[in-house]
Structure formats: C-alpha cells, structure tokens
Design a protein around this motif. Sequence first.
Motif, short mmCIF file in Angstrom:
data_model
loop_
_atom_site.label_atom_id
_atom_site.label_comp_id
_atom_site.label_asym_id
_atom_site.label_seq_id
_atom_site.Cartn_x
_atom_site.Cartn_y
_atom_site.Cartn_z
N PRO A 1 50.22 51.38 25.80
CA PRO A 1 50.14 50.63 26.97
C PRO A 1 48.53 50.00 27.09
CG PRO A 1 49.85 52.94 27.55
CD PRO A 1 50.21 53.00 26.26
N ILE A 2 48.77 48.63 27.34
CA ILE A 2 47.61 47.66 27.52
C ILE A 2 47.99 46.96 28.81
CG2 ILE A 2 46.32 45.75 27.13
CD1 ILE A 2 45.10 48.04 25.67
N GLN A 3 47.18 47.22 29.72
CA GLN A 3 47.44 46.18 31.11
C GLN A 3 46.50 44.68 30.52
OE1 GLN A 3 46.95 49.67 33.79
NE2 GLN A 3 47.24 47.73 35.06
N ALA A 4 47.14 43.78 30.34
CA ALA A 4 46.35 42.43 29.90
C ALA A 4 46.76 41.50 31.24
CB ALA A 4 47.17 41.91 28.88
N ILE A 5 45.47 40.99 31.62
CA ILE A 5 45.20 40.20 32.45
C ILE A 5 44.66 39.05 32.32
CG2 ILE A 5 44.57 39.91 34.87
CD1 ILE A 5 45.85 42.47 35.18
N HIS A 6 44.89 37.88 32.46
CA HIS A 6 43.99 36.73 32.21
C HIS A 6 43.56 36.05 33.30
CE1 HIS A 6 43.97 32.16 30.94
NE2 HIS A 6 43.73 32.92 30.06
N ALA B 1 37.71 49.32 29.47
CA ALA B 1 38.25 47.84 29.64
C ALA B 1 37.64 47.03 28.43
CB ALA B 1 38.08 47.36 30.94
N PHE B 2 38.42 46.09 27.96
CA PHE B 2 37.77 44.73 27.07
C PHE B 2 37.83 43.66 27.67
CE2 PHE B 2 38.70 41.57 24.22
CZ PHE B 2 37.58 41.85 23.11
N TYR B 3 36.77 42.95 27.77
CA TYR B 3 36.58 41.63 28.47
C TYR B 3 36.24 40.67 27.38
CZ TYR B 3 34.54 37.68 30.91
OH TYR B 3 34.19 36.44 31.16
N ALA B 4 37.00 39.43 27.21
CA ALA B 4 36.37 38.38 26.27
C ALA B 4 36.47 37.17 26.81
CB ALA B 4 37.11 38.57 24.87
N GLN B 5 35.56 36.40 26.34
CA GLN B 5 35.48 34.75 26.66
C GLN B 5 36.19 34.01 25.71
OE1 GLN B 5 31.31 34.58 27.42
NE2 GLN B 5 31.62 35.21 29.62
N SER B 6 37.15 32.92 26.07
CA SER B 6 37.86 32.13 25.12
C SER B 6 37.53 30.74 25.30
CB SER B 6 39.28 32.57 25.28
OG SER B 6 40.13 32.01 24.36
N GLY B 7 37.77 29.97 24.22
CA GLY B 7 37.75 28.59 24.29
C GLY B 7 36.45 27.96 24.57
N ALA C 1 40.93 40.59 38.99
CA ALA C 1 41.38 40.83 37.99
C ALA C 1 41.64 42.29 37.93
CB ALA C 1 40.90 39.96 36.52
N VAL C 2 40.37 42.69 37.92
CA VAL C 2 40.02 44.23 37.70
C VAL C 2 40.94 44.77 38.90
CG1 VAL C 2 38.55 45.94 38.25
CG2 VAL C 2 37.90 43.96 36.77
N GLU C 3 41.06 44.45 39.99
CA GLU C 3 41.90 45.04 41.10
C GLU C 3 43.26 44.94 40.79
OE1 GLU C 3 38.54 43.48 44.57
OE2 GLU C 3 40.67 42.48 44.43
N LEU C 4 43.71 43.81 40.35
CA LEU C 4 45.08 43.77 39.90
C LEU C 4 45.44 44.86 38.73
CD1 LEU C 4 45.71 39.86 39.71
CD2 LEU C 4 46.61 41.53 41.29
N ALA C 5 44.69 45.15 37.95
CA ALA C 5 44.68 45.89 36.92
C ALA C 5 44.75 47.40 37.44
CB ALA C 5 43.55 46.10 35.88
N PHE D 1 41.05 41.85 29.65
CA PHE D 1 40.86 40.98 30.46
C PHE D 1 40.31 39.77 29.53
CE2 PHE D 1 39.65 44.56 33.07
CZ PHE D 1 40.51 44.41 34.25
N TYR D 2 41.23 38.61 29.57
CA TYR D 2 41.01 37.60 28.80
C TYR D 2 40.77 36.26 29.71
CZ TYR D 2 41.27 35.21 24.22
OH TYR D 2 41.05 34.89 22.86
#
Lengths: 419, 419
Positions: B133-138, B6-12, B321-325, B109-110
Amino acid sequence: MRCKNAFYAQSGGVTAVINASAAGVIETARQHPTRIGTVYAGRNGILGALDEDLIDTRHESAADIAALRHTPGGAFGSCRYKLQDLQQHRAEYQRLIEVFKAHDIGYFFYNGGGDSADTCLKVAQLSAALGYPIQAIHIPKTVDNDLPITDCCPGFGSVAKYVATSIREAGYDVASMAKTSTKVFILEVMGRHAGWITAACGLASEAEGEPPHLLLFPEIPFEPKPFLDQVDACVQRHGYCVVAVSEGIRQADGRFIAESGLTDAFGHAQLGGVAPVLANLVKSALGYKYHWAVADYLQRAARHLASAVDVEQAWALGARAVELALAGHGGVMPTIVRLSDVPYQWTLGMAALEDVANVEKFMPKEFISAEGFHITDACRRYLAPLIQGEAWPPFVNGLPHYVRLQNRAVPRQLPPFSH
Amino acid sequence: MRCKNAFYAQSGGVTAVINASAAGVIETARQHPTRIGTVYAGRNGILGALDEDLIDTRHESAADIAALRHTPGGAFGSCRYKLQDLQQHRAEYQRLIEVFKAHDIGYFFYNGGGDSADTCLKVAQLSAALGYPIQAIHIPKTVDNDLPITDCCPGFGSVAKYVATSIREAGYDVASMAKTSTKVFILEVMGRHAGWITAACGLASEAEGEPPHLLLFPEIPFEPKPFLDQVDACVQRHGYCVVAVSEGIRQADGRFIAESGLTDAFGHAQLGGVAPVLANLVKSALGYKYHWAVADYLQRAARHLASAVDVEQAWALGARAVELALAGHGGVMPTIVRLSDVPYQWTLGMAALEDVANVEKFMPKEFISAEGFHITDACRRYLAPLIQGEAWPPFVNGLPHYVRLQNRAVPRQLPPFSH
C-alpha cells in the motif's frame, strides 16, 4: 539675477530611472521660484523644442512629480534624433535658440547619453555665438554605462540589478532541469559596444560553479570553438551551463553575430537575436538541449526591481544640474564621483562637455578575466555597489502603480519649422 | 497506525513557488513524527525513485526548509520523464514499489502537472494491485494553469504577476520611444496549448488604450491579415502597439508559427521564437520599427516578483497533501476552491486523480473578447486575485538570496535498475 524659464528634455533610449532625474530637476527648480519660472519639458525630447511642442510642468502636482521617481520610461516622451553637424545644419540650432527666446528659456537641461552630450555642447557654444545666453547642462543617462568621467551612469545600476537577479533565478531553474532536459541557457542582454550589462550578470555568480558560467562581451571577438569548448567543459563539470551574451558581440571580421543572415518562414531577413543563434550553434555542435531568453526592453524598464543607489543618483544628478545652472555654470555635466568601494561612498562632481561628448567608455581590460569569459574581482568591486538597495514602487491590485502625467501643451508662439 | 516514511518528488518544468509546496510537505510532515518518519526527496524527480537516488531531508535545517518558500527552481532537481504505459512498461512501476518498500515508504507525494498526475494515479492503482500500500497524492504545479478542477495551479499566479508587470513596464518604455523609434513591441510568453499566461498580460491594461493592446492566444488560429490590421489600427490610434504572444500560437493548418522554417547564419534550422517571426512580419508589411523580447525561463523563475497569494497556496497545497495522507487518502490531489472573487476568498478541496490525469483546461470562450485579441471582464475577475500581494525574498548584496540545500544521498539498498 532675473527669473528665467527652463527647458528639460529626455533623449535616446529610456531607462527605469530617467524620470527620477526629471523629478530631481523639477522639484529643485520649484524650490527656486524667484530664479526659475517654469520648467518646460520637450514633448518627445529635443523634437519638442524644434517643433515648439512644450509641456507646461506647472500643471503637474507635487505628488505626480514625486511619483516620477518610481515610474519607468520617459514621462515626457523621448526621441532618437541626433542634431546634425553645426556647420551644415545651423538652422536647427538657430531654431532651438528661437524657441528658447520665445519662451524666455535660459536653462537647457538635456538628459541623455553620449550623442545628447554632444548636442548639449553645441547648443552651449551656439548660444554664445548668437548672443542669446543659454546655460546648457547635460544630465547623464544610459543603461550602457559608457559615458566617460562619471563613475557610472543612471539607468545602468537598475539594469545591472535586473539582469543579475534574472540570470541567478534562471540558473536555479536550469540546474533543476539539467538532468533530463535543458542543459544550456543563454540570456541576451543589451550593450551594443560596451559589455557593462553583460558584466553585471556576472555578479550573480558568487562562488565557483554558480551561474552564470560564461559571459560574452562585445569587447572580445566571438569565435565559435573556444566558446563551444567552454560550454562543453562547463556541462561536463557542473551538469549545465548558463551564458550571458551581449547583443553586440561580433566575429573577428566585425560582423554582428545577430546580423548574420537569418531568414524566417515568411522569407524576410531576420534582425536581432544573438541568443538563438548561439543556442543553435550549441545544439548543432554539442547536442545539448537549450533555452534562451532575450530581455530587451524588459531589462531597462524594470522599475519594479530598480537599484536604490541608482534611483538616488538619478534624482541627485537632476537636482545638481539645476544647482549648477543657478551657480552660473553652462556646458557642463554633473557626475558621480566614487569615494570608496566598501563602504560605498560617492559624491557629485562636474565635467566639461568637451570631455564627455562622443567619448565611449568600454570595459577596461582588467575587468575581464584572462580567458575572456568572466569578470575579475576588480570588476566586482566596481559593480557591486551600483546594485545595492531595493526601491520598490507602490503596488496596486498586484501590479506596480506608475504615474501618467497630464503633459499639457504650451501655446505655440512661432511659425512651424520643418526639419 | 504505524510510522512510515514519505517520498516527495518534483516533476516537469519548475516554477517560482514549487519549493514552497516542498516546504509545505516537509514542515507539515515534521509536525507528525510519530506518523511520518523521514521525508525522502527524489533527486531529479521520479528518476530519483527509479535510480534509488533518494535525498534525506532530515539533514536540512528548519531555516533552510523555510527558505524554500522564497527560492525558485526545484530544490531537489526535477525531470522531464513520463512513466510509460502501465501494460507495456510495468517494470518501471514495479521498480518504484520496490524502492518504496526498501525504504519503508508509505506516502508518495508527486508535485507536478498533468503528466505527473497520471503517473501518480498509476502508482496508486499499481500499489493496490501489488499488495504494497502506497498513498499517492498529487500536488498541483504548473505555470500553464491547465489542470482541471482546481481553480488555479501554483506557479501560475507568480508568472502572471511577472508578465503583467513586465509588459506594463515595457509599455511605458515603448510609449516614450514611439515618436521616432520603436512603434511595435512584442513579448513572447509561455503557454504551448493554453493561453492563461498570455491572458495574464492583459491585466496590465486597466483602461482603454493602455498596453498591451493585443494578445495572441494559442486557442485562436493565427492569421497574418487580421493581426496586421489590428497592429496598424493601434499604431494609428495610439502611436504604438504592444503585443503579448503565446509561444504556442499556430496557423490554421496546425503548424506552430515558431517552428515555421527559420534557418540561421550557420545553416541550422532555428527552433523557437515566435516573437521575432511576428516582428519581421510587422516590419515587412507595415514598415514599423519593432523590438521584441522572449522571457522564457525568466518568467517562471522570477521569485523576486512572486504573487503572495501564489506562494501561500503553493505552501498550503503541500501541507494539505500531507494532511490528506494522514487522513487515509490516496489517489487524490488537493485543490484550490474559490469562494469569492471580491474579496478574494479560497479554501482547499480534493479531487480524484481519475478526474485530473490527462485533462487540459483551456481558456474558456467567455474569457476571450469577441474579436479574439484581448481578455474579457470575466477573465479579469478570475485572474486579478491570483497576482495579489508581494512576497519579496530577502536581498543580500543587492540580489535575492536563495537557498541551496545539502541534498545528502541515502545509501542504496537495491541493485541498479536500467530504464
């Protein structure tokens, strides 16, 4: 010894813990009902005495007086009103004595900084001269921490804890943003003459590279070049730079940086705000994106984050003032005496007001690092104990719950006085 | 289903609780080792993906990840970097997919606001188009509280609690000083377009006459006369006036008040600071002494005063978010769904990113009082639950103790990418 009433007033800028001193006075006085009748509080400080606008604290419940211990601001109102020279304005002092006489007041407790210590001293001297004995006791209070003799001043420890916490938190924020956005953050704190609050910001930095990286003290004349050089070096090294600046920094010619000629969109001269001036200087000279904050009243009102040590000392000094009065003292101020740094131990002492009035205690040279931009280990040893312990107020509906007293007026007995 | 990373990043702009969402992601992912291999974090947000600068969170202890729950700022670094239009800058999106491919990343995960929801959506769309395929979850995050569909945004509740507490405390201070000194106090808070944070200041006023007395929302064009009339009436009635103002208030012509032509002593245009502009306006027109504060980063970094509800929701949204993924979702955002105001009850929901991206949620009209200067009861019912509960961080040596992660880099496998 016969029973007399007491007068208590709050003076000058208020703090997160000045009401704790009020609680110390009133709670201790209530334990001696045969010696102290009523504690009258001055509405809006010494003006309450001049205007004979006295508050009868007997109407306040024990629970509400206890709640003063966790309530910021001045519960009876404070004022910025310095009694003038004794020779030229003798009428004001005489009026005070008349009001005290009319309400059988034998104890005068004045809770403030350097100016009020001076007023308190003059009242003590004049009461002797006018043949109406008043025991005048000064209770120290000032976020500026600039009173002499006492090891520290109530109000300072809580501001210190607040600014150190705030700049640490802001430091985590800036560090997160620095790669693409804000690289320089400037927090302006109080301290017009003495740099104690700015120094307290330095406590947040516990290891090399941790913010704040630069402290600007009013004791050190501000020069743009060395400041900008330090900021640039810090950004190059750590990726960002966090600065704490005293509102009172000046150029070498004595001019406040914050007063140096701002005009706003409506064409008015703008006063205050050294942080934005420095931020613009950084942006112009170095091009770094900045943010700045001015904590202003937030810092000295932040009872939610008070230092437990500060609250305890504020209460104890109020209580001790009453004990000193009952022991026959006048013209004095109870003080904090430090016994050891680690573990922190303190006791109460006493100073003559002649030695306190009109003396400002600045940061000693050995508390400022050689290059002038940070604090020394000696300074940390002094400051660290003062922010110890949390003294959370009660929270109701997610917000701190503070008390508002009834502040019922005592009927006037004298004609009005114009001052 | 095979195990993917998984990739997780913080934005803004970061918040007091964005790291709680990070903890929710990492702790939940660690509970599913057969489905999620490693959680890689982007160093400085999405830049970490573009630059293939990934952080291996496996090196962080469970205790340190748990400590993220009480640590402000962005633990992995954030960034202000909006991925550009998909058609014109397709290379950036392709680079993301390449990096994800190189590190066997199947979950994106963004954690951010409206812009990052848009990026997340584009990644979801492109990954389908490119056949990887990437499951992108905000994961929602913004102190501005301006994301649609979700009842509230993590980060907002804690800022709300901080500003309401701060203005209440400052109000006690000003009330004490008003007789002879400061009569008008102005606190500037964040919110460039939406007035949610300004509205939250209003919670501090629980009865007629309690500060803050005036709120200036960015949704309402600023006009000097009605504002000054309100200030004057308030001072006449209560003796003082406390104002909360959004940094983003504008004149009717659309110009920000804070941008309207300040120049400083060094001759530079001054940006930011609507509070001093208003304060000068008050001084010039009405003659009242003022103080002003600009909370800036202090408000969004104030983890020491976080809302317990906010911390819990931030964590829960990361976990969900992880559960949704794991349940196979992509192109979605977990949301807060309010079930009732009193008692406050909420659950988690899900929104499609098409419905979230680039939509700003402003204060509804029924939340602003008729004359435009305060909040309505409906607004209070909405806001009140969000600041409930205290979630004090641990304190060491009198200061909050926050974690710094190791943030060890993952070896790069791709050639550099210039963006």
